[in-house]
Design a protein around this motif. Structure first.
Motif, PDB file in Angstrom:
ATOM      1  N   ARG A 123      -4.841  20.165   1.856  1.00 45.74           N
ATOM      2  CA  ARG A 123      -4.722  19.241   2.994  1.00 45.74           C
ATOM      3  C   ARG A 123      -4.942  19.982   4.318  1.00 45.74           C
ATOM      4  O   ARG A 123      -5.389  19.410   5.302  1.00 45.74           O
ATOM      5  CB  ARG A 123      -3.355  18.566   2.992  1.00 45.74           C
ATOM      6  CG  ARG A 123      -3.184  17.503   1.922  1.00 45.74           C
ATOM      7  CD  ARG A 123      -1.801  16.898   1.977  1.00 45.74           C
ATOM      8  NE  ARG A 123      -1.556  15.930   0.919  1.00 45.74           N
ATOM      9  CZ  ARG A 123      -1.880  14.646   0.985  1.00 45.74           C
ATOM     10  NH1 ARG A 123      -2.458  14.176   2.079  1.00 45.74           N
ATOM     11  NH2 ARG A 123      -1.636  13.848  -0.019  1.00 45.74           N
ATOM     12  N   ARG A 166      -7.013  10.020   0.078  1.00 44.65           N
ATOM     13  CA  ARG A 166      -7.277   8.582   0.221  1.00 44.65           C
ATOM     14  C   ARG A 166      -8.689   8.315   0.738  1.00 44.65           C
ATOM     15  O   ARG A 166      -9.156   7.169   0.665  1.00 44.65           O
ATOM     16  CB  ARG A 166      -6.237   7.965   1.158  1.00 44.65           C
ATOM     17  CG  ARG A 166      -4.804   7.993   0.619  1.00 44.65           C
ATOM     18  CD  ARG A 166      -3.798   7.591   1.674  1.00 44.65           C
ATOM     19  NE  ARG A 166      -3.827   8.507   2.812  1.00 44.65           N
ATOM     20  CZ  ARG A 166      -3.030   8.400   3.863  1.00 44.65           C
ATOM     21  NH1 ARG A 166      -2.153   7.419   3.927  1.00 44.65           N
ATOM     22  NH2 ARG A 166      -3.108   9.278   4.855  1.00 44.65           N
ATOM     23  N   GLN A 213      -9.435  19.201   7.233  1.00 43.30           N
ATOM     24  CA  GLN A 213      -8.343  18.736   6.387  1.00 43.30           C
ATOM     25  C   GLN A 213      -8.836  17.734   5.351  1.00 43.30           C
ATOM     26  O   GLN A 213      -9.791  17.001   5.582  1.00 43.30           O
ATOM     27  CB  GLN A 213      -7.241  18.122   7.251  1.00 43.30           C
ATOM     28  CG  GLN A 213      -6.561  19.138   8.159  1.00 43.30           C
ATOM     29  CD  GLN A 213      -5.512  18.519   9.057  1.00 43.30           C
ATOM     30  OE1 GLN A 213      -5.566  17.331   9.368  1.00 43.30           O
ATOM     31  NE2 GLN A 213      -4.554  19.320   9.483  1.00 43.30           N
ATOM     32  N   ASP A 260      -7.994  14.541   2.834  1.00 47.71           N
ATOM     33  CA  ASP A 260      -7.143  13.377   2.614  1.00 47.71           C
ATOM     34  C   ASP A 260      -7.612  12.713   1.327  1.00 47.71           C
ATOM     35  O   ASP A 260      -8.713  12.153   1.283  1.00 47.71           O
ATOM     36  CB  ASP A 260      -7.259  12.401   3.786  1.00 47.71           C
ATOM     37  CG  ASP A 260      -6.327  11.199   3.646  1.00 47.71           C
ATOM     38  OD1 ASP A 260      -5.737  11.034   2.556  1.00 47.71           O
ATOM     39  OD2 ASP A 260      -6.196  10.430   4.617  1.00 47.71           O
TER      40      ASP A 260
END
Length: 313
Positions: A309, A172, A168, A170
């Motif tokens: 994601r 951030r 996945q 992310d």
């Protein structure tokens, strides 16, 4: 009194140490391939037979010549691919004596792991075969042909994009890449997606194809094809479920700007049969290739980001 005369200024000469734009993006991509080869143990190239993956493989071949490419290839086969593209994929792999892994969406459907979607498209179903193949073979770096100009979610991606143990993404956790320094550090089970074409545009790709004389499937050039109109796109009829009642098949002169699953990849009206004509057409275009011809990106406002994601390309 004699008038003073000034000698004409010498004509400016080209700086022999200045790279052209195409040379610069080529050099960056080759540097990225070599960085990954030196830093990771088991890298992989995603190769579909589409133009971006063809250019990416061409760069890898240049990066390691005269040696062979030290990476395997992987194609996530939806089963609804354009035959011309699959033929080109197989010929390219055979020509360069490369190892190709194939992860089949159809296999997952037959086993009951995945279900067909009501709209017939299998592009969103590629995520599970892709991530399971990465985990099973323990690939720690996966090259993709994504470019930042294609779609707004891809514009967020760094060149080295860390994925967790479930593949996945992310945003951030994106790392800074100042001065073209790439951080490939990852924990056991994680891997890094690598995008050597990040800073290329669609026009760069086509100009590079013309400069390097790279062979492409004929589908990228104007040809007569039986298509039907759905959702603002000319789609190719096929086993995936098109056309439906009320959708009329007609023969038109079209070409494809991008290729994926037949159910979600639209053709554009075009009479461009040469590289120069395609380049002129792309230079005048006001929509990105995915924005103009990919129905899977129109499923929702954040369709691509949602799939990324989950582990998508």
């Amino acid at each position: 009194m004699t008038a003073l005369t000034t000698a004409p200024a010498p004509a400016p000469t080209a700086n022999p140490y200045t790279l052209s734009h195409l040379d610069a993006v080529e050099s960056e991509a080759i540097h990225i391939f070599r960085e990954v080869a030196g830093e990771f143990e088991n890298p992989l190239i995603l190769f579909s037979g589409g133009k971006d993956s063809i250019v990416m493989l061409h760069l890898a071949l240049k990066a390691f010549a005269p040696a062979t490419v030290p990476f395997s290839l992987l194609h996530v086969d939806t089963g609804h691919n354009f035959p011309e593209v699959i033929d080109h994929r197989d010929r390219t792999v055979a020509r360069h004596n490369l190892r190709l892994h194939i992860a089949s969406v159809q296999d997952y459907i037959d086993r009951g792991v995945l279900r067909e979607r009501p709209d017939g498209t299998r592009n969103p179903l590629q995520t599970v075969p892709l991530t399971e193949k990465i985990q099973a073979e323990r690939f720690d770096a996966v090259f993709g042909g994504g470019r930042r100009d294609e779609e707004k979610a891809r514009a967020k991606e760094r060149v080295f994009s860390l994925r967790d143990e479930f593949s996945q993404w992310d945003p951030r956790r994106q790392r800074p890449e100042l001065w073209n320094l790439y951080n490939g550090r990852h924990a056991p089970g994680e891997h890094v997606r690598v995008f050597p074409l990040s800073n290329w545009t669609e026009l760069d790709v086509w100009q590079y194809i013309a400069r390097e004389g790279i062979e492409l499937p004929d589908i990228y050039f104007a040809h007569e094809r039986e298509v039907f109109w759905r959702g603002g796109m000319w789609l190719t009829a096929g086993e995936w479920g098109g056309p439906k009642d009320g959708e009329t098949v007609e023969k038109r002169l079209v070409r494809y700007r991008t290729v994926g699953d037949m159910s979600c990849t639209g053709a554009v009206d075009s009479d461009a049969v040469t590289l120069d004509q395609v380049i002129a057409e792309i230079a005048a275009a006001r929509l990105t290739e995915r924005g103009a011809t990919r129905a899977d990106d129109k499923l929702s406002e954040a369709a691509m980001e949602d799939r990324k994601r989950e582990g998508y390309f």
